[in-house]
Design an enzyme around this catalytic site. Structure first.
Site, PDB file in Angstrom:
ATOM      1  N   HIS A   1      -1.870  -5.665   1.535  1.00 52.55           N
ATOM      2  CA  HIS A   1      -3.149  -6.363   1.377  1.00 52.55           C
ATOM      3  C   HIS A   1      -2.853  -7.754   0.835  1.00 52.55           C
ATOM      4  O   HIS A   1      -1.926  -7.923   0.051  1.00 52.55           O
ATOM      5  CB  HIS A   1      -4.056  -5.631   0.387  1.00 52.55           C
ATOM      6  CG  HIS A   1      -5.229  -6.456  -0.046  1.00 52.55           C
ATOM      7  ND1 HIS A   1      -6.388  -6.531   0.692  1.00 52.55           N
ATOM      8  CD2 HIS A   1      -5.393  -7.298  -1.102  1.00 52.55           C
ATOM      9  CE1 HIS A   1      -7.217  -7.366   0.091  1.00 52.55           C
ATOM     10  NE2 HIS A   1      -6.636  -7.846  -1.002  1.00 52.55           N
TER      11      HIS A   1
ATOM     12  N   ASN B   1      -1.928  -0.073   6.855  1.00 55.75           N
ATOM     13  CA  ASN B   1      -1.432  -1.377   7.332  1.00 55.75           C
ATOM     14  C   ASN B   1      -0.537  -2.070   6.300  1.00 55.75           C
ATOM     15  O   ASN B   1      -0.360  -3.278   6.333  1.00 55.75           O
ATOM     16  CB  ASN B   1      -2.583  -2.269   7.820  1.00 55.75           C
ATOM     17  CG  ASN B   1      -3.509  -2.704   6.710  1.00 55.75           C
ATOM     18  OD1 ASN B   1      -3.410  -2.206   5.588  1.00 55.75           O
ATOM     19  ND2 ASN B   1      -4.401  -3.636   6.998  1.00 55.75           N
TER      20      ASN B   1
ATOM     21  N   TYR C   1     -12.345  -2.765  -3.650  1.00 56.26           N
ATOM     22  CA  TYR C   1     -12.825  -2.935  -2.271  1.00 56.26           C
ATOM     23  C   TYR C   1     -14.358  -2.914  -2.186  1.00 56.26           C
ATOM     24  O   TYR C   1     -14.910  -2.627  -1.127  1.00 56.26           O
ATOM     25  CB  TYR C   1     -12.240  -1.836  -1.381  1.00 56.26           C
ATOM     26  CG  TYR C   1     -10.807  -2.108  -0.938  1.00 56.26           C
ATOM     27  CD1 TYR C   1     -10.490  -3.222  -0.169  1.00 56.26           C
ATOM     28  CD2 TYR C   1      -9.780  -1.233  -1.265  1.00 56.26           C
ATOM     29  CE1 TYR C   1      -9.190  -3.459   0.259  1.00 56.26           C
ATOM     30  CE2 TYR C   1      -8.468  -1.470  -0.841  1.00 56.26           C
ATOM     31  CZ  TYR C   1      -8.188  -2.587  -0.079  1.00 56.26           C
ATOM     32  OH  TYR C   1      -6.901  -2.822   0.347  1.00 56.26           O
TER      33      TYR C   1
ATOM     34  N   GLU D   1      -9.340 -11.189  -7.468  1.00 59.26           N
ATOM     35  CA  GLU D   1      -8.439 -10.041  -7.267  1.00 59.26           C
ATOM     36  C   GLU D   1      -7.271 -10.069  -8.264  1.00 59.26           C
ATOM     37  O   GLU D   1      -6.844  -9.023  -8.739  1.00 59.26           O
ATOM     38  CB  GLU D   1      -7.922 -10.027  -5.825  1.00 59.26           C
ATOM     39  CG  GLU D   1      -9.017  -9.668  -4.824  1.00 59.26           C
ATOM     40  CD  GLU D   1      -8.527  -9.538  -3.403  1.00 59.26           C
ATOM     41  OE1 GLU D   1      -9.311  -9.094  -2.550  1.00 59.26           O
ATOM     42  OE2 GLU D   1      -7.353  -9.871  -3.133  1.00 59.26           O
TER      43      GLU D   1
ATOM     44  N   LYS E   1       0.832  -1.207   0.000  1.00 66.80           N
ATOM     45  CA  LYS E   1       0.000   0.000   0.000  1.00 66.80           C
ATOM     46  C   LYS E   1       0.872   1.265   0.000  1.00 66.80           C
ATOM     47  O   LYS E   1       2.088   1.190   0.230  1.00 66.80           O
ATOM     48  CB  LYS E   1      -0.929  -0.040   1.227  1.00 66.80           C
ATOM     49  CG  LYS E   1      -1.859  -1.264   1.225  1.00 66.80           C
ATOM     50  CD  LYS E   1      -2.875  -1.181   2.353  1.00 66.80           C
ATOM     51  CE  LYS E   1      -3.786  -2.400   2.347  1.00 66.80           C
ATOM     52  NZ  LYS E   1      -4.880  -2.283   3.333  1.00 66.80           N
TER      53      LYS E   1
HETATM   54  P1  CMP Z   1      -7.198  -4.945   3.629  1.00 65.13           P
HETATM   55  O1  CMP Z   1      -6.647  -6.315   3.883  1.00 65.13           O
HETATM   56  O2  CMP Z   1      -6.592  -4.207   2.494  1.00 65.13           O
HETATM   57  O3  CMP Z   1      -8.780  -5.027   3.418  1.00 65.13           O
HETATM   58  C1  CMP Z   1      -9.656  -3.965   3.741  1.00 65.13           C
HETATM   59  C2  CMP Z   1      -8.964  -2.852   4.435  1.00 65.13           C
HETATM   60  O4  CMP Z   1      -9.769  -1.919   5.096  1.00 65.13           O
HETATM   61  C3  CMP Z   1      -8.076  -3.412   5.512  1.00 65.13           C
HETATM   62  O5  CMP Z   1      -6.985  -4.106   4.954  1.00 65.13           O
HETATM   63  C4  CMP Z   1      -7.739  -2.165   6.298  1.00 65.13           C
HETATM   64  O6  CMP Z   1      -6.568  -1.540   5.863  1.00 65.13           O
HETATM   65  C5  CMP Z   1      -8.901  -1.222   5.988  1.00 65.13           C
HETATM   66  N1  CMP Z   1      -9.564  -0.783   7.194  1.00 65.13           N
HETATM   67  C6  CMP Z   1      -9.640   0.486   7.602  1.00 65.13           C
HETATM   68  N2  CMP Z   1     -10.315   0.566   8.749  1.00 65.13           N
HETATM   69  C7  CMP Z   1     -10.683  -0.681   9.084  1.00 65.13           C
HETATM   70  C8  CMP Z   1     -11.397  -1.257  10.170  1.00 65.13           C
HETATM   71  N3  CMP Z   1     -11.896  -0.502  11.149  1.00 65.13           N
HETATM   72  N4  CMP Z   1     -11.562  -2.599  10.193  1.00 65.13           N
HETATM   73  C9  CMP Z   1     -11.072  -3.373   9.178  1.00 65.13           C
HETATM   74  N5  CMP Z   1     -10.395  -2.875   8.134  1.00 65.13           N
HETATM   75  C10 CMP Z   1     -10.195  -1.559   8.080  1.00 65.13           C
END
Ligand code: CMP
Length: 145
Positions: free
Chosen positions: A117, A114, A51, A128, A11
């Site tokens: 992904h 984070n 998403y 995906e 990311k």
């Molecule tokens: P990802 O694995 O990319 O899939 C969805 C993303 O939403 C997740 O990682 C997080 O980075 C993002 N996200 C942001 N806020 C939240 C939250 N409160 N709970 C879960 N995912 C979140």
């Protein structure tokens, strides 16, 4: 030995932190082979589509804003049990809950920033990967070492 493929994204925060190489090294060290790699700066439409499953979640708008804030690295990782293995290497979605030695524990800032992904299951992985790559852009190879 079940060979699988999974989609991985580094990311925007991963690029800003300068850890592309460290992250890819972790995948390689754990038997996940990148068979496609490309940088992209996602459009709002692309991020919303990717998403779409989270459309109703309160964090959706911020997630799309963050994922379009800078370039990302799109990768297809191949290896034995690649989907779960990638998830193990990444660690929990929220870095506060991620195990020591995982990418998110070591590099992520918070649940939004984070760093990586990874697809969460076989059907998602297929969808995906197809979202970002054509079959002809995947280039499997064997290790000789
Ligand atoms: P990802 O694995 O990319 O899939 C969805 C993303 O939403 C997740 O990682 C997080 O980075 C993002 N996200 C942001 N806020 C939240 C939250 N409160 N709970 C879960 N995912 C979140």
């Amino acid at each position: 030995m079940v060979q699988e493929r999974t989609l991985s994204i580094i990311k925007p925060d991963g690029l800003e932190k300068g850890v592309i190489g460290k992250i890819i090294a972790r995948f390689e060290e754990h038997g996940l082979k990148p068979v496609a790699i490309r940088l992209a700066h996602l459009s709002t439409r692309e991020a919303e589509g990717f998403y779409a499953v989270h459309k109703a979640r309160p964090f959706f708008k911020d997630l799309v804003t963050f994922m379009t804030s800078g370039p990302v690295v799109l990768m297809v990782l191949e290896g034995e049990n690649a989907i779960q293995r990638n998830r193990d290497i990444m660690g929990a979605t929220n870095p506060a809950n991620a195990a020591p030695g995982t990418i998110r524990k070591d590099f992520a800032t918070d649940v939004e920033k984070n760093t990586v992904h990874g697809s969460d299951g076989p059907d998602t992985a297929k969808a995906e990967i197809a979202y970002f790559f054509r079959e002809t852009e995947l280039h499997p190879y064997a290790y000789r070492r």
